[in-house]
Design a protein around this motif. Structure first.
Motif, PDB file in Angstrom:
ATOM      1  N   ALA A 196       9.326 -24.055 -13.102  1.00 10.53           N
ATOM      2  CA  ALA A 196       8.858 -24.754 -14.287  1.00 10.53           C
ATOM      3  C   ALA A 196       7.397 -24.445 -14.552  1.00 10.53           C
ATOM      4  N   ALA A 197       6.598 -24.366 -13.449  1.00 10.65           N
ATOM      5  CA  ALA A 197       5.188 -24.050 -13.620  1.00 10.65           C
ATOM      6  C   ALA A 197       5.016 -22.636 -14.131  1.00 10.65           C
ATOM      7  N   ALA A 198       5.929 -21.732 -13.689  1.00 15.75           N
ATOM      8  CA  ALA A 198       5.826 -20.337 -14.089  1.00 15.75           C
ATOM      9  C   ALA A 198       6.196 -20.143 -15.548  1.00 15.75           C
ATOM     10  N   ASN A 199       7.151 -20.913 -16.027  1.00 11.74           N
ATOM     11  CA  ASN A 199       7.586 -20.753 -17.407  1.00 11.74           C
ATOM     12  C   ASN A 199       7.956 -22.113 -18.003  1.00 11.74           C
ATOM     13  N   PRO A 200       6.954 -22.914 -18.351  1.00  8.58           N
ATOM     14  CA  PRO A 200       7.236 -24.255 -18.896  1.00  8.58           C
ATOM     15  C   PRO A 200       7.999 -24.212 -20.214  1.00  8.58           C
ATOM     16  N   ALA A 201       7.766 -23.152 -21.026  1.00  9.87           N
ATOM     17  CA  ALA A 201       8.473 -23.041 -22.306  1.00  9.87           C
ATOM     18  C   ALA A 201       9.973 -22.941 -22.075  1.00  9.87           C
ATOM     19  N   ARG A 202      10.359 -22.128 -21.097  1.00 10.48           N
ATOM     20  CA  ARG A 202      11.784 -21.962 -20.792  1.00 10.48           C
ATOM     21  C   ARG A 202      12.395 -23.270 -20.298  1.00 10.48           C
ATOM     22  N   GLU A 203      11.713 -23.935 -19.371  1.00  7.88           N
ATOM     23  CA  GLU A 203      12.258 -25.164 -18.806  1.00  7.88           C
ATOM     24  C   GLU A 203      12.364 -26.261 -19.861  1.00  7.88           C
ATOM     25  N   ARG A 204      11.386 -26.331 -20.753  1.00 12.66           N
ATOM     26  CA  ARG A 204      11.428 -27.344 -21.807  1.00 12.66           C
ATOM     27  C   ARG A 204      12.596 -27.089 -22.747  1.00 12.66           C
ATOM     28  N   PHE A 205      12.838 -25.805 -23.086  1.00 10.35           N
ATOM     29  CA  PHE A 205      13.941 -25.509 -23.995  1.00 10.35           C
ATOM     30  C   PHE A 205      15.283 -25.800 -23.343  1.00 10.35           C
ATOM     31  N   ILE A 206      15.411 -25.500 -22.054  1.00  7.00           N
ATOM     32  CA  ILE A 206      16.663 -25.792 -21.352  1.00  7.00           C
ATOM     33  C   ILE A 206      16.953 -27.286 -21.388  1.00  7.00           C
ATOM     34  N   ALA A 207      15.921 -28.102 -21.166  1.00  7.02           N
ATOM     35  CA  ALA A 207      16.097 -29.559 -21.212  1.00  7.02           C
ATOM     36  C   ALA A 207      16.486 -30.008 -22.619  1.00  7.02           C
ATOM     37  N   ALA A 254      13.291 -25.570 -34.898  1.00  4.79           N
ATOM     38  CA  ALA A 254      11.917 -25.978 -34.637  1.00  4.79           C
ATOM     39  C   ALA A 254      11.572 -25.835 -33.157  1.00  4.79           C
ATOM     40  N   GLU A 255      12.509 -26.201 -32.284  1.00  2.00           N
ATOM     41  CA  GLU A 255      12.264 -26.075 -30.845  1.00  2.00           C
ATOM     42  C   GLU A 255      12.196 -24.602 -30.433  1.00  2.00           C
ATOM     43  N   LYS A 256      13.032 -23.786 -31.035  1.00  2.00           N
ATOM     44  CA  LYS A 256      12.962 -22.347 -30.764  1.00  2.00           C
ATOM     45  C   LYS A 256      11.606 -21.780 -31.173  1.00  2.00           C
ATOM     46  N   ALA A 257      11.103 -22.223 -32.314  1.00  3.53           N
ATOM     47  CA  ALA A 257       9.817 -21.725 -32.799  1.00  3.53           C
ATOM     48  C   ALA A 257       8.693 -22.095 -31.839  1.00  3.53           C
ATOM     49  N   LEU A 258       8.740 -23.311 -31.296  1.00  8.66           N
ATOM     50  CA  LEU A 258       7.741 -23.721 -30.313  1.00  8.66           C
ATOM     51  C   LEU A 258       7.825 -22.855 -29.060  1.00  8.66           C
ATOM     52  N   ALA A 265       9.002 -19.818 -28.886  1.00  8.53           N
ATOM     53  CA  ALA A 265       8.585 -18.451 -29.224  1.00  8.53           C
ATOM     54  C   ALA A 265       7.069 -18.303 -29.199  1.00  8.53           C
ATOM     55  N   GLU A 266       6.360 -19.327 -29.628  1.00  9.57           N
ATOM     56  CA  GLU A 266       4.904 -19.262 -29.614  1.00  9.57           C
ATOM     57  C   GLU A 266       4.373 -19.093 -28.198  1.00  9.57           C
ATOM     58  N   GLU A 267       5.075 -19.679 -27.238  1.00  6.30           N
ATOM     59  CA  GLU A 267       4.631 -19.595 -25.847  1.00  6.30           C
ATOM     60  C   GLU A 267       5.209 -18.370 -25.133  1.00  6.30           C
ATOM     61  N   ASP A 268       6.466 -18.042 -25.417  1.00  4.31           N
ATOM     62  CA  ASP A 268       7.114 -16.921 -24.718  1.00  4.31           C
ATOM     63  C   ASP A 268       8.260 -16.392 -25.579  1.00  4.31           C
ATOM     64  N   VAL A 269       7.930 -15.516 -26.513  1.00  3.27           N
ATOM     65  CA  VAL A 269       8.961 -14.999 -27.415  1.00  3.27           C
ATOM     66  C   VAL A 269       9.965 -14.122 -26.673  1.00  3.27           C
ATOM     67  N   PHE A 270       9.537 -13.476 -25.582  1.00  3.51           N
ATOM     68  CA  PHE A 270      10.415 -12.551 -24.870  1.00  3.51           C
ATOM     69  C   PHE A 270      11.640 -13.262 -24.291  1.00  3.51           C
ATOM     70  N   VAL A 271      11.476 -14.508 -23.828  1.00  3.64           N
ATOM     71  CA  VAL A 271      12.592 -15.208 -23.204  1.00  3.64           C
ATOM     72  C   VAL A 271      13.710 -15.480 -24.205  1.00  3.64           C
ATOM     73  N   LEU A 272      13.378 -15.580 -25.498  1.00  5.42           N
ATOM     74  CA  LEU A 272      14.394 -15.856 -26.512  1.00  5.42           C
ATOM     75  C   LEU A 272      15.288 -14.652 -26.797  1.00  5.42           C
ATOM     76  N   PHE A 273      14.814 -13.454 -26.458  1.00  7.00           N
ATOM     77  CA  PHE A 273      15.622 -12.259 -26.704  1.00  7.00           C
ATOM     78  C   PHE A 273      16.600 -11.987 -25.563  1.00  7.00           C
ATOM     79  N   SER A 274      16.429 -12.682 -24.434  1.00  4.75           N
ATOM     80  CA  SER A 274      17.405 -12.625 -23.344  1.00  4.75           C
ATOM     81  C   SER A 274      17.410 -13.980 -22.648  1.00  4.75           C
ATOM     82  N   VAL A 301       9.503 -10.445 -35.906  1.00  7.28           N
ATOM     83  CA  VAL A 301      10.931 -10.209 -36.098  1.00  7.28           C
ATOM     84  C   VAL A 301      11.719 -11.490 -35.869  1.00  7.28           C
ATOM     85  N   PHE A 302      11.363 -12.209 -34.821  1.00  2.83           N
ATOM     86  CA  PHE A 302      12.050 -13.473 -34.518  1.00  2.83           C
ATOM     87  C   PHE A 302      11.940 -14.451 -35.687  1.00  2.83           C
ATOM     88  N   GLU A 303      10.726 -14.607 -36.220  1.00  2.00           N
ATOM     89  CA  GLU A 303      10.516 -15.544 -37.326  1.00  2.00           C
ATOM     90  C   GLU A 303      11.300 -15.123 -38.569  1.00  2.00           C
TER      91      GLU A 303
END
Length: 234
Positions: A5-16, A64-68, A70-79, A182-184
């Motif tokens: 979670a510390a390494a990638n808070p954006a990912r963990e927040r989206f999973i929740a 909206a959550e995806k956009a948040l 993406a701002e922190e880690d757009v790469f995780v959304l592509f995989s 591209v994501f946006e």
């Protein structure tokens, strides 16, 4: 888990977020299906309009959550690691392909008027052209100077000098900016396609399409997770 979670808070927040969102998606699907089966009445028409607004708001929360994220880690959304391996095979630029909604219209609505059919054909043409343009843009990004530079430097990651580390950071930032654009655009196209479909269809037809979309999404997720679980066990 805390380290991840510390390494990638954006990912963990989206999973929740996604866990609760999918539960609400199932609730909305149940309501949509019940509404489809109700006999026509003035009260049903009111319920349809109200539920459509709720479901579209539900999807807006997802975007909206995806956009948040993406701002922190757009790469995780592509995989995205929160999807099953089967769901990931169906990804198009960090989400569903907009034309999928149009296929749902074809499969779930059988009473289009001639005018609606003409309008839907126009939406299909606009959507497919926009999809091609975005796919071509993504291909150009992947073939750009930034991507080869990142790969070349990454292969030497254990031997990078300070100047090369700066070059890698710059290349990553360039790639991140391009992929965020591209994501946006892709999410914008997904949203605009849904809005155009809702404008063309009647409330009763829209309810059928929204039910079909939710059934498809939840169905492939259940099947994909089940298949991944069976693979792990074997």
């Amino acid at each position: 888990m805390a380290a991840a979670a510390a390494a990638n808070p954006a990912r963990e927040r989206f999973i929740a977020f996604l866990g609760g969102w999918l539960e609400r998606q199932q609730t909305f699907l149940d309501q949509l299906l019940r509404l489809v089966d109700l006999p026509s009445s003035e009260n049903k028409a009111h319920q349809q309009r109200h539920l459509i607004e709720q479901v579209l708001c539900h999807y807006q929360q997802y975007f909206a959550e995806k956009a948040l994220t993406a701002e922190e880690d757009v790469f995780v959304l592509f995989s995205p690691p929160w999807l099953s391996s089967f769901e990931r095979t169906m990804l198009w630029l960090a989400g569903f392909k907009p034309s999928l909604v149009l296929r749902m219209v074809d499969s779930s609505v059988e009473d289009l008027t001639a005018e609606q059919a003409r309008e839907m054909e126009a939406v299909k043409g606009e959507t497919r052209r926009a999809e091609r343009e975005l796919s071509e843009t993504m291909a150009r990004i992947q073939e750009s100077v930034a991507a080869p530079l990142i790969l070349a430097l990454a292969r030497r990651v254990g031997r990078l000098m300070d100047g090369e580390i700066s070059s890698l950071d710059l290349a990553m930032e360039t790639l991140k900016t391009a992929m965020l654009g591209v994501f946006e655009s892709a999410d914008g196209l997904r949203g605009s396609t849904v809005r155009k479909v809702v404008e063309v269809l009647s409330p009763e037809q829209t309810v059928k399409v929204l039910a079909a979309v939710a059934q498809f999404q939840l169905g492939i997720r259940r099947w994909g997770l089940k298949r991944d679980s069976q693979r792990q066990q074997s």
